[in-house]
Design an enzyme around this catalytic site. Structure first.
Site, PDB file in Angstrom:
ATOM      1  N   LYS A  86     -17.056  -2.196 -10.662  1.00  0.00           N
ATOM      2  CA  LYS A  86     -16.683  -0.884 -10.152  1.00  0.00           C
ATOM      3  C   LYS A  86     -15.222  -0.662 -10.542  1.00  0.00           C
ATOM      4  O   LYS A  86     -14.312  -1.283 -10.006  1.00  0.00           O
ATOM      5  CB  LYS A  86     -16.862  -0.826  -8.638  1.00  0.00           C
ATOM      6  CG  LYS A  86     -16.128   0.291  -7.906  1.00  0.00           C
ATOM      7  CD  LYS A  86     -16.494   1.685  -8.366  1.00  0.00           C
ATOM      8  CE  LYS A  86     -15.728   2.711  -7.544  1.00  0.00           C
ATOM      9  NZ  LYS A  86     -14.261   2.724  -7.835  1.00  0.00           N
ATOM     10  N   GLY A  98      -8.304  -5.262  -2.668  1.00  0.00           N
ATOM     11  CA  GLY A  98      -7.974  -3.957  -2.108  1.00  0.00           C
ATOM     12  C   GLY A  98      -7.520  -4.080  -0.665  1.00  0.00           C
ATOM     13  O   GLY A  98      -6.967  -5.111  -0.257  1.00  0.00           O
ATOM     14  N   SER A  99      -7.784  -3.057   0.110  1.00  0.00           N
ATOM     15  CA  SER A  99      -7.248  -2.979   1.469  1.00  0.00           C
ATOM     16  C   SER A  99      -8.007  -3.891   2.423  1.00  0.00           C
ATOM     17  O   SER A  99      -9.192  -4.188   2.247  1.00  0.00           O
ATOM     18  CB  SER A  99      -7.323  -1.535   1.984  1.00  0.00           C
ATOM     19  OG  SER A  99      -8.650  -1.189   2.302  1.00  0.00           O
ATOM     20  N   VAL A 107     -11.141  -2.144   4.143  1.00  0.00           N
ATOM     21  CA  VAL A 107     -12.352  -2.138   3.318  1.00  0.00           C
ATOM     22  C   VAL A 107     -12.906  -3.556   3.190  1.00  0.00           C
ATOM     23  O   VAL A 107     -14.121  -3.763   3.216  1.00  0.00           O
ATOM     24  CB  VAL A 107     -12.064  -1.531   1.931  1.00  0.00           C
ATOM     25  CG1 VAL A 107     -13.277  -1.677   1.012  1.00  0.00           C
ATOM     26  CG2 VAL A 107     -11.694  -0.063   2.067  1.00  0.00           C
ATOM     27  N   GLY A 108     -12.013  -4.552   3.072  1.00  0.00           N
ATOM     28  CA  GLY A 108     -12.460  -5.934   2.981  1.00  0.00           C
ATOM     29  C   GLY A 108     -13.263  -6.357   4.197  1.00  0.00           C
ATOM     30  O   GLY A 108     -14.272  -7.076   4.069  1.00  0.00           O
ATOM     31  N   GLU A 117      -9.523 -10.521  -1.773  1.00  0.00           N
ATOM     32  CA  GLU A 117      -8.072 -10.634  -1.929  1.00  0.00           C
ATOM     33  C   GLU A 117      -7.496  -9.321  -1.431  1.00  0.00           C
ATOM     34  O   GLU A 117      -7.646  -8.281  -2.069  1.00  0.00           O
ATOM     35  CB  GLU A 117      -7.718 -10.906  -3.397  1.00  0.00           C
ATOM     36  CG  GLU A 117      -6.304 -11.410  -3.592  1.00  0.00           C
ATOM     37  CD  GLU A 117      -5.291 -10.294  -3.755  1.00  0.00           C
ATOM     38  OE1 GLU A 117      -4.564 -10.009  -2.761  1.00  0.00           O
ATOM     39  OE2 GLU A 117      -5.233  -9.705  -4.831  1.00  0.00           O
ATOM     40  N   CYS A 169       0.153  -6.146  -4.120  1.00  0.00           N
ATOM     41  CA  CYS A 169      -0.176  -6.772  -2.845  1.00  0.00           C
ATOM     42  C   CYS A 169       0.815  -7.878  -2.531  1.00  0.00           C
ATOM     43  O   CYS A 169       1.005  -8.243  -1.375  1.00  0.00           O
ATOM     44  CB  CYS A 169      -1.603  -7.313  -2.863  1.00  0.00           C
ATOM     45  SG  CYS A 169      -1.924  -8.496  -4.178  1.00  0.00           S
ATOM     46  N   GLN A 210      -1.186   8.591  -2.344  1.00  0.00           N
ATOM     47  CA  GLN A 210      -0.282   7.474  -2.137  1.00  0.00           C
ATOM     48  C   GLN A 210       1.168   7.962  -2.031  1.00  0.00           C
ATOM     49  O   GLN A 210       1.954   7.465  -1.230  1.00  0.00           O
ATOM     50  CB  GLN A 210      -0.421   6.501  -3.313  1.00  0.00           C
ATOM     51  CG  GLN A 210       0.243   5.170  -3.131  1.00  0.00           C
ATOM     52  CD  GLN A 210      -0.538   4.243  -2.212  1.00  0.00           C
ATOM     53  OE1 GLN A 210      -1.711   4.484  -1.949  1.00  0.00           O
ATOM     54  NE2 GLN A 210       0.121   3.244  -1.692  1.00  0.00           N
ATOM     55  N   GLU A 243       1.149  -2.492   5.109  1.00  0.00           N
ATOM     56  CA  GLU A 243       1.420  -2.397   3.682  1.00  0.00           C
ATOM     57  C   GLU A 243       1.628  -0.933   3.293  1.00  0.00           C
ATOM     58  O   GLU A 243       0.831  -0.064   3.649  1.00  0.00           O
ATOM     59  CB  GLU A 243       0.224  -2.975   2.916  1.00  0.00           C
ATOM     60  CG  GLU A 243       0.459  -3.196   1.453  1.00  0.00           C
ATOM     61  CD  GLU A 243      -0.722  -3.878   0.793  1.00  0.00           C
ATOM     62  OE1 GLU A 243      -0.515  -4.817   0.010  1.00  0.00           O
ATOM     63  OE2 GLU A 243      -1.872  -3.468   1.065  1.00  0.00           O
TER      64      GLU A 243
END
Length: 488
Positions: free
Chosen positions: A177, A230-231, A234-235, A252, A286, A331, A385
């Site tokens: 993706k 990613g965030s 979402v993880g 990660e 990150c 962002q 973050e």
């Protein structure tokens, strides 16, 4: 590279494919805000098409020896080297990176490919002893199956390489993706894999948004392993959703990384690395060093030097610029709102603090390098973050106090300490809650053969890259056999 509007398609079974809905997303140039691409907006139907293609190609690819798979990866790397300038130009345009940064990222992706191509000759497992006479036992690595890889846009070709090469060397097929903010680089990489001889269907690309395309990939029962960068929010959803079918998951996630400066540090070197940690890639890492913790006795001198350094940095996309724009208007707006909120809460903005007033940068998503002091350590800006060139500064009296502040919060990805004392450095490194600790350098800098990942809300305990990534993308099988002496 031309900035004329281009259609960016999916890549399924070795060819470009328009999304079945024929719907499109707009991708804007982050440097000037102009329309750059129309991107296929994929749905669950497109994801299913890609997973079916990946499953169909799995037997042929996994049936090759690891050595042969490594040779194909070597051919992919060779083409990446030949077309390195094209890849870097694409990254520079769609992410807004200065050209030297884009070229450096391509170089890192090539090194990643070289490392995992070599692992085809070293796909080691173990021989084991047994308590039973005549019994011999060993383990082998076998592919998981179809790997669903979800990557962000901050370092797009590096992220693609980070996940794709270990997945392929282990014998998996892939559905990637692509990040909606860096879609074309994924398509270019797909074209390279075909040219290098990777069988059709082994590597597929789905374009579009996380919802619905990314979500459909996570939910698809044909996907055997999911790797996501990613965030944290979402993880957590991915872990819960994929966990229902016991799919393997590698996460990660975010970081709010501490950069500690002791009173015996080389101040000029500490300033150099603090600026790189906080502001390189416009803070879109990150592993960015966004919390700078300084011993009180040197705080004024350090801050004076760091502010001067931040104010000297050049924004733009030309060669020699230090940082480019943020990746998209959402962002950009979030970063400016966070800075404004800190000021309204009583924090002091030492430099930066908003968008540049340069006419040449007016249309882009730029934020000036920003340093803020007086922020409550428990506030959102200290704990969440930001993914922008924004860092907060704190003063402490002791290393113990620095450690306590470094370990505050839910993240634990990277950390750095600057000191002239080996004792201080190792004491801190052993106790800081982070998966990566660097001494007298920056908060980032994992290499292809080094494991990267974090504690707490920064991940789920897996590590990529390094040989540890092989554990993500392979199954371990134990095989035993009995030699009967009466049959000799």
């Amino acid at each position: 590279m031309s900035e004329s509007v281009t259609d960016i398609l999916n890549w399924i079974a070795g060819r470009p494919v328009v999304a079945q809905s024929q719907a499109w997303l707009d991708k804007f140039n982050p440097h000037n805000g102009r329309l750059l691409y129309r991107v296929s907006s994929s749905s669950a139907a497109d994801v299913d098409h890609a997973v079916v293609a990946a499953k169909s190609a799995l037997a042929e690819w996994s049936g090759l020896t690891p050595v042969r798979r490594g040779q194909v990866l070597t051919d992919i790397v060779a083409l990446m080297k030949q077309r390195a300038n094209e890849l870097a130009d694409c990254i520079a345009v769609e992410t807004g990176k200065p050209p030297q940064d884009a070229k450096g990222e391509v170089g890192g992706a090539i090194m990643q490919g070289e490392f995992f191509a070599g692992e085809g000759m070293r796909l080691y497992a173990r021989s084991l002893t047994s308590g039973m006479p005549g019994k011999y036992s060993h383990t082998v690595r076998q592919p998981r199956g179809c790997a669903g890889l979800i990557v962000p846009a901050n370092t797009p070709i590096a992220n693609i390489a980070w996940k794709t090469f270990p997945a392929l060397i282990c014998g998996n097929s892939v559905v990637l993706k692509a990040a909606e903010d860096s879609p074309r680089i994924a398509l270019l990489f797909a074209e390279l894999t075909k040219e290098a001889g990777l069988p059709d269907g082994v590597f597929n690309v789905i374009q579009g948004l996380g919802q619905p395309a990314g979500a459909a990939l996570v939910e698809h029962t044909g996907v055997d392993v999911i790797s996501f960068t990613g965030s944290t929010a979402v993880g957590r959803w991915i872990a819960a959703t994929a966990g229902q079918r016991l799919a393997r998951v590698s996460l990660e996630l975010g970081g709010k990384n501490p950069f500690v400066v002791c009173d015996d540090a080389d101040l000029d070197q500490a300033v150099h690395w603090a600026a790189l940690s906080a502001f390189s890639n416009a803070g879109q890492r990150c592993a960015a060093g966004s919390r700078i913790i300084v011993f009180r006795s040197i705080y004024p001198a350090f801050v004076e030097k760091l502010v001067a350094k931040a104010e000297s940095l050049k924004l733009g996309v030309e060669a020699g610029c230090d940082l480019g724009p943020l990746i998209n208007p959402r962002q950009h707006a979030a970063a400016l709102a966070a800075i404004t909120g800190a000021g309204n809460a009583g924090a002091k903005i030492l430099c930066g603090g908003g968008a540049p007033d340069s006419e040449a940068l007016a249309g882009g998503y730029y934020v000036k390098p920003t340093l803020i002091e007086g922020v409550d350590p428990n506030s959102g800006l200290s704990c969440q973050e930001i993914f922008a060139p924004v860092a907060t500064l704190y003063s402490v009296d002791t290393l113990q106090e620095a450690l306590a502040l470094a370990n505050a919060g839910e993240y634990g990805l990277t950390a750095a300490i600057h000191t002239g004392s080996v004792d201080r450095a190792m004491w801190f490194a052993q106790r800081v809650r982070a998966g990566v600790v660097n001494i007298n350098i920056g908060t980032y800098g994992s290499e292809p053969h080094m494991p990267f990942g974090g504690f707490g809300a920064s991940g789920n305990g897996t590590r990529e890259p390094g040989v540890e990534a092989l554990d993500v993308y392979s199954e371990l099988k134990n095989i035993s056999f009995l030699v009967r002496s009466d049959q000799l």
